[in-house]
Each structure stands twice: as structure tokens, then as C-alpha cells.
Design a protein around this motif. Structure first.
Motif, PDB file in Angstrom:
ATOM      1  N   MET A 149      18.245 -25.838  10.216  1.00 25.10           N
ATOM      2  CA  MET A 149      18.421 -26.329   8.844  1.00 25.10           C
ATOM      3  C   MET A 149      16.848 -26.570   8.411  1.00 25.10           C
ATOM      4  O   MET A 149      16.223 -27.795   8.837  1.00 25.10           O
ATOM      5  N   LYS A 150      16.238 -25.559   7.541  1.00 19.63           N
ATOM      6  CA  LYS A 150      14.781 -25.867   7.427  1.00 19.63           C
ATOM      7  C   LYS A 150      14.352 -26.411   5.607  1.00 19.63           C
ATOM      8  O   LYS A 150      15.387 -25.346   4.884  1.00 19.63           O
ATOM      9  N   ILE A 151      13.947 -27.139   5.334  1.00 23.41           N
ATOM     10  CA  ILE A 151      13.997 -27.698   3.736  1.00 23.41           C
ATOM     11  C   ILE A 151      13.090 -27.688   3.434  1.00 23.41           C
ATOM     12  O   ILE A 151      11.015 -27.638   4.012  1.00 23.41           O
ATOM     13  N   SER A 152      12.449 -26.814   2.590  1.00 19.24           N
ATOM     14  CA  SER A 152      11.145 -26.799   1.429  1.00 19.24           C
ATOM     15  C   SER A 152      11.450 -28.107   0.384  1.00 19.24           C
ATOM     16  O   SER A 152      12.197 -27.734  -0.797  1.00 19.24           O
ATOM     17  N   ALA A 153      10.199 -28.672  -0.121  1.00 17.03           N
ATOM     18  CA  ALA A 153      10.284 -29.227  -1.279  1.00 17.03           C
ATOM     19  C   ALA A 153       9.107 -28.699  -1.870  1.00 17.03           C
ATOM     20  O   ALA A 153       8.274 -28.403  -1.779  1.00 17.03           O
ATOM     21  N   VAL A 154       9.706 -28.473  -3.852  1.00 18.78           N
ATOM     22  CA  VAL A 154       8.982 -27.832  -4.481  1.00 18.78           C
ATOM     23  C   VAL A 154       8.808 -28.891  -5.965  1.00 18.78           C
ATOM     24  O   VAL A 154       9.791 -29.463  -5.952  1.00 18.78           O
ATOM     25  N   ILE A 155       7.317 -28.855  -6.077  1.00 12.75           N
ATOM     26  CA  ILE A 155       6.868 -29.478  -6.952  1.00 12.75           C
ATOM     27  C   ILE A 155       6.328 -28.885  -8.362  1.00 12.75           C
ATOM     28  O   ILE A 155       5.141 -27.917  -8.449  1.00 12.75           O
ATOM     29  N   PRO A 156       6.587 -28.766  -9.448  1.00 13.69           N
ATOM     30  CA  PRO A 156       6.053 -28.473 -10.382  1.00 13.69           C
ATOM     31  C   PRO A 156       5.129 -29.406 -11.287  1.00 13.69           C
ATOM     32  O   PRO A 156       5.433 -30.312 -11.067  1.00 13.69           O
ATOM     33  N   ALA A 157       3.923 -28.916 -11.291  1.00 12.86           N
ATOM     34  CA  ALA A 157       3.067 -29.801 -11.699  1.00 12.86           C
ATOM     35  C   ALA A 157       2.093 -29.178 -12.849  1.00 12.86           C
ATOM     36  O   ALA A 157       1.571 -27.954 -13.050  1.00 12.86           O
ATOM     37  N   TYR A 158       1.642 -30.532 -14.095  1.00  9.55           N
ATOM     38  CA  TYR A 158       0.969 -29.556 -15.114  1.00  9.55           C
ATOM     39  C   TYR A 158       0.376 -31.139 -15.734  1.00  9.55           C
ATOM     40  O   TYR A 158       0.606 -31.601 -15.679  1.00  9.55           O
ATOM     41  N   ASN A 159      -1.288 -30.763 -15.246  1.00  7.70           N
ATOM     42  CA  ASN A 159      -2.354 -32.170 -15.370  1.00  7.70           C
ATOM     43  C   ASN A 159      -0.631 -33.511 -15.003  1.00  7.70           C
ATOM     44  O   ASN A 159      -0.780 -33.863 -15.443  1.00  7.70           O
ATOM     45  N   SER A 160      -1.545 -33.295 -13.659  1.00  3.12           N
ATOM     46  CA  SER A 160      -0.185 -34.404 -12.888  1.00  3.12           C
ATOM     47  C   SER A 160      -1.518 -35.198 -11.899  1.00  3.12           C
ATOM     48  O   SER A 160      -1.004 -35.589 -11.008  1.00  3.12           O
ATOM     49  N   ALA A 161      -2.244 -34.445 -12.280  1.00  4.01           N
ATOM     50  CA  ALA A 161      -3.285 -35.432 -11.644  1.00  4.01           C
ATOM     51  C   ALA A 161      -3.272 -37.147 -11.223  1.00  4.01           C
ATOM     52  O   ALA A 161      -3.593 -37.934  -9.869  1.00  4.01           O
ATOM     53  N   LYS A 162      -2.702 -38.032 -12.295  1.00  5.92           N
ATOM     54  CA  LYS A 162      -2.403 -38.628 -12.081  1.00  5.92           C
ATOM     55  C   LYS A 162      -1.695 -39.749 -10.902  1.00  5.92           C
ATOM     56  O   LYS A 162      -1.584 -40.983 -10.418  1.00  5.92           O
ATOM     57  N   PHE A 163      -0.167 -38.827 -11.305  1.00  4.39           N
ATOM     58  CA  PHE A 163       0.975 -39.212 -10.240  1.00  4.39           C
ATOM     59  C   PHE A 163       0.959 -38.360  -9.162  1.00  4.39           C
ATOM     60  O   PHE A 163       1.840 -38.746  -8.622  1.00  4.39           O
ATOM     61  N   ILE A 164       0.520 -37.299  -9.121  1.00  8.61           N
ATOM     62  CA  ILE A 164       1.194 -36.271  -8.020  1.00  8.61           C
ATOM     63  C   ILE A 164       1.078 -36.897  -7.073  1.00  8.61           C
ATOM     64  O   ILE A 164       1.708 -36.294  -5.658  1.00  8.61           O
ATOM     65  N   ARG A 165      -0.142 -37.737  -6.784  1.00  7.87           N
ATOM     66  CA  ARG A 165       0.062 -38.057  -5.302  1.00  7.87           C
ATOM     67  C   ARG A 165       0.802 -38.610  -4.653  1.00  7.87           C
ATOM     68  O   ARG A 165       1.585 -39.135  -3.970  1.00  7.87           O
ATOM     69  N   ALA A 166       1.361 -40.359  -5.442  1.00  6.23           N
ATOM     70  CA  ALA A 166       2.693 -40.845  -4.860  1.00  6.23           C
ATOM     71  C   ALA A 166       3.103 -39.764  -4.991  1.00  6.23           C
ATOM     72  O   ALA A 166       4.528 -40.570  -3.780  1.00  6.23           O
ATOM     73  N   ALA A 167       3.403 -38.992  -5.761  1.00  5.45           N
ATOM     74  CA  ALA A 167       5.200 -38.040  -5.174  1.00  5.45           C
ATOM     75  C   ALA A 167       4.623 -37.191  -3.793  1.00  5.45           C
ATOM     76  O   ALA A 167       6.143 -37.162  -3.455  1.00  5.45           O
ATOM     77  N   ILE A 168       3.962 -36.868  -3.560  1.00  6.79           N
ATOM     78  CA  ILE A 168       3.612 -36.018  -2.507  1.00  6.79           C
ATOM     79  C   ILE A 168       3.834 -37.180  -1.523  1.00  6.79           C
ATOM     80  O   ILE A 168       4.741 -36.796  -0.191  1.00  6.79           O
ATOM     81  N   ASN A 169       3.449 -38.396  -1.566  1.00  6.75           N
ATOM     82  CA  ASN A 169       3.555 -39.042  -0.543  1.00  6.75           C
ATOM     83  C   ASN A 169       4.816 -39.872  -0.384  1.00  6.75           C
ATOM     84  O   ASN A 169       5.047 -40.178   0.743  1.00  6.75           O
ATOM     85  N   SER A 170       5.531 -39.802  -1.613  1.00  7.02           N
ATOM     86  CA  SER A 170       7.087 -40.128  -1.130  1.00  7.02           C
ATOM     87  C   SER A 170       8.009 -38.765  -0.575  1.00  7.02           C
ATOM     88  O   SER A 170       9.030 -39.292  -0.100  1.00  7.02           O
ATOM     89  N   ILE A 171       7.506 -37.917  -0.566  1.00  8.07           N
ATOM     90  CA  ILE A 171       7.366 -36.758   0.733  1.00  8.07           C
ATOM     91  C   ILE A 171       7.598 -36.621   1.672  1.00  8.07           C
ATOM     92  O   ILE A 171       8.434 -37.032   3.002  1.00  8.07           O
ATOM     93  N   GLN A 172       6.102 -37.000   2.007  1.00  7.45           N
ATOM     94  CA  GLN A 172       5.827 -37.476   3.164  1.00  7.45           C
ATOM     95  C   GLN A 172       6.337 -38.765   3.903  1.00  7.45           C
ATOM     96  O   GLN A 172       6.211 -38.309   5.678  1.00  7.45           O
ATOM     97  N   ALA A 173       6.861 -39.567   3.324  1.00  7.04           N
ATOM     98  CA  ALA A 173       6.781 -40.864   3.466  1.00  7.04           C
ATOM     99  C   ALA A 173       8.824 -40.809   4.469  1.00  7.04           C
ATOM    100  O   ALA A 173       9.461 -41.795   4.240  1.00  7.04           O
ATOM    101  N   GLN A 174       9.185 -39.938   3.867  1.00  9.69           N
ATOM    102  CA  GLN A 174      10.639 -39.333   3.940  1.00  9.69           C
ATOM    103  C   GLN A 174      11.333 -39.812   6.025  1.00  9.69           C
ATOM    104  O   GLN A 174       9.933 -39.628   7.131  1.00  9.69           O
ATOM    105  N   THR A 175      11.808 -40.572   5.993  1.00  4.05           N
ATOM    106  CA  THR A 175      12.399 -40.508   7.427  1.00  4.05           C
ATOM    107  C   THR A 175      13.372 -39.550   8.054  1.00  4.05           C
ATOM    108  O   THR A 175      13.132 -39.602   9.103  1.00  4.05           O
ATOM    109  N   SER A 176      13.595 -38.389   7.318  1.00  2.00           N
ATOM    110  CA  SER A 176      14.114 -36.870   7.578  1.00  2.00           C
ATOM    111  C   SER A 176      12.828 -36.067   6.841  1.00  2.00           C
ATOM    112  O   SER A 176      12.913 -36.066   6.012  1.00  2.00           O
ATOM    113  N   LYS A 177      11.906 -35.573   7.993  1.00  2.00           N
ATOM    114  CA  LYS A 177      10.532 -34.545   6.983  1.00  2.00           C
ATOM    115  C   LYS A 177      11.569 -33.487   6.400  1.00  2.00           C
ATOM    116  O   LYS A 177      12.474 -32.594   7.356  1.00  2.00           O
ATOM    117  N   VAL A 178      10.451 -33.542   5.661  1.00  2.00           N
ATOM    118  CA  VAL A 178      10.950 -32.068   5.077  1.00  2.00           C
ATOM    119  C   VAL A 178       9.947 -31.151   5.745  1.00  2.00           C
ATOM    120  O   VAL A 178       9.121 -31.140   6.547  1.00  2.00           O
TER     121      VAL A 178
END
Length: 318
Positions: A1-30
Motif C-alpha cells: 500500500m503506497k499513499i500519496s498526500a495531495v495538497i492544493p494550495a493558493y496563497n497559502s504561505a501563512k498556513f501550509i508549513r503547519a499542514a505539511i508538518n502534520s503530514i510529516q508527523a504521521q505515526t504511519s508515514k505517507v
């Protein structure tokens, strides 16, 4: 099983770091993170590239979130796709819980879950959106099992937040992915297509923190109602027999969507638009209430105000 995380972004500089960090912090990695920048003019690209060179970054002209998600699906190498908007965050065990559910019910093609709503300062607004809509207890009872009559449940209330979804990539492709021609409700249309032919579930656990702010698309009421009528018409077109089998009247489904649109126009004094919507509702299914509002749309505004005042007077307790 291979999981791809997809993030659509539009002028998201303020919040996208937290979004990506929440994916990277998963106990089961994507297996991969794909950011589709939908024509940002801020520092979104710089922020993403500062986080990790391993992130797949694609920039395109502004086409809307559906087109951005579709591009992410096309670029993905995984056989499962997980979505997250750039201003939202996953809980750390989101993917782990969904994998565990898949191991118990491998027939599932789509898994969603509950979410918490927060504001721009990360303060709690709504602890459980499922509980807010009186749906939590039902999903707690199912405990991850495939939802019986899921299509009927979806057209009654869309209980699937896109950012909680884990879905088979092939199933998305077969369903035609997101309809970029519809701005509001395109997610419901896609989930309904999938639920028409495949088992789905919704976990009664918080899988995402959704940021609620003034720019959220769901606050544009008129356009939502216009597109909702389109979505219900689309669902009737491809799932009429399945709706009937699940005790849903397809014509009534569309008629009610047009009636709701007409009532919105009527209340805001847009009588011509209201008349068109009520006429569309009557065309799908005749109801006396729809006829009354259709005819009322042609009355002078002062007369309607007088009728409302009389109605309210009689409604008062004696």
C-alpha cells in the motif's frame, strides 16, 4: 500500500508549513507529499521548498481547487490518495487509524472521518463536526464498517470532509475525479459517484483540524445553493436506480434543491430568480408549497410584506 498526500494550495504561505508538518508527523508515514500550487502570488513556493526538497511541487495557472486536486491525483505514484487543504492539519494518527480500518475491512474504497474546527489562532470552534450535525452516534455504532445505504446518507448530509479522505487512486480515476465545472459541492458529487458502486466508511474519530475563516468557500450561500441544484441533478443522472433502491426519490431530491434555492432568492427579494427556481422545482415534482411560492414571486413587495405581517400576527399565542 503506497499513499500519496495531495495538497492544493493558493496563497497559502501563512498556513501550509503547519499542514505539511502534520503530514510529516504521521505515526504511519505517507510515501509522498504533492503540493499543487494553483497560481499563488505570495511566498507559497518558497515556503514549500524550504521545508523539504522531497516534496513534489507543481505550479499551474489558477484553475480552482478541483483542478489542483485532479492534477495531484495525476502526478501521484501511490495507489491510495489522501487529501489535505493547505490551511488545515491532520491529527498525528490519522493515517494509522485508516490503515487499521482497512485491515479490518479491505473491501472499502474510501475512508473519511470526523474533524474539529479551529480559527486562525488555532482556538477551538467546534470539537466534533459529526456531533454538531447529530451524526456521531451512528458512526460510532458502525465503528468503521461499510456504511449501509451510503449514497442515501450522503445526499441527505455530506458527512465527508475532503481533508479526512483516504481513497483508492484507481477509484478516483474511474469516477472521473473532481468536477472542475462545479465550484461548490464538487466533493459531494465525487463521493456520491464512489458510494454508488463501492463500500465507504466514516470513522467516528477526529482525523483533521479544519481552519474556519472568512475565506472559506462554504460561506458563499447563493453560489452554494446554485451548485447544489446542479450536483443533485448530476447525482440523479448517474445514480437514479441506486437512489430508488435506497428509498430516495430522485426527482424529489432535485426538486428540493431548487426549492431551497428559490426560497433563498425569495427571502432576499430576488423575485425573478426565485420564480425561475420554483418553476424548476415544479418541473421536477409538483408540490402545492412550490406553486404557492412560484405565484407569490410575482406579487408586489408591499403586498408580500403585508401577508407576512398578518401571518406573524396570527402565529402569536393568544
Amino acid at each position: 500500500m503506497k499513499i500519496s498526500a495531495v495538497i492544493p494550495a493558493y496563497n497559502s504561505a501563512k498556513f501550509i508549513r503547519a499542514a505539511i508538518n502534520s503530514i510529516q508527523a504521521q505515526t504511519s508515514k505517507v510515501n509522498e507529499i504533492i503540493v499543487v500550487d494553483d497560481g499563488s502570488t505570495d511566498d507559497t513556493e518558497q515556503v514549500v521548498k524550504e521545508i523539504s526538497s522531497a516534496i513534489i511541487y507543481h505550479k499551474q495557472s489558477n484553475q480552482g481547487p478541483s483542478a489542483a486536486r485532479n492534477k495531484g491525483i495525476e502526478l501521484a505514484n501511490g495507489d491510495w490518495i489522501a487529501f489535505l487543504d493547505a490551511d488545515d492539519q491532520w491529527t498525528t494518527d490519522k493515517i494509522a487509524k485508516q490503515i487499521q480500518t482497512l485491515q479490518a475491512y479491505p473491501q472499502l474504497h474510501l475512508l473519511a472521518g470526523d474533524m474539529t474546527e479551529i480559527d486562525n489562532d488555532d482556538q477551538l470552534i467546534t470539537k466534533s463536526v459529526l456531533a454538531k450535525h447529530h451524526l456521531l452516534e451512528n458512526f460510532q455504532h458502525l465503528a468503521g464498517k461499510p456504511i449501509p445505504n451510503a449514497l442515501a446518507a450522503l445526499v441527505k448530509k455530506n458527512f465527508i470532509p475532503t481533508g479526512t479522505v483516504l481513497v483508492k487512486r484507481q477509484t478516483l480515476l474511474e469516477a472521473g475525479m473532481f468536477n472542475a465545472e462545479i465550484r461548490f459541492g464538487e466533493d459531494l458529487e465525487l463521493w456520491a459517484k464512489i458510494a454508488t458502486h463501492h463500500p465507504i466508511t466514516c470513522l467516528p474519530e477526529i482525523l483533521m483540524l479544519r481552519r474556519q475563516h472568512g475565506n472559506n468557500a462554504t460561506q458563499a450561500n447563493e453560489r452554494i445553493l446554485i451548485d447544489l441544484a446542479k450536483v443533485m441533478g448530476s447525482i440523479r443522472c448517474y445514480a437514479k436506480q441506486q437512489l430508488i433502491e435506497q428509498s430516495v426519490n430522485p426527482d424529489q431530491l432535485v426538486a428540493e434543491a431548487y426549492w431551497t434555492l428559490g426560497y433563498w432568492h425569495f427571502n432576499f427579494g430576488k423575485r425573478r430568480e426565485a420564480a425561475r427556481a420554483f418553476a424548476a422545482s415544479l418541473k421536477q415534482q409538483f408540490k402545492l408549497n412550490s406553486l404557492v411560492f412560484f405565484l407569490s414571486s410575482f406579487l408586489p413587495t408591499p403586498l408580500i410584506s403585508t401577508i407576512r405581517a398578518i401571518k406573524q400576527q396570527f402565529a402569536k399565542p393568544l
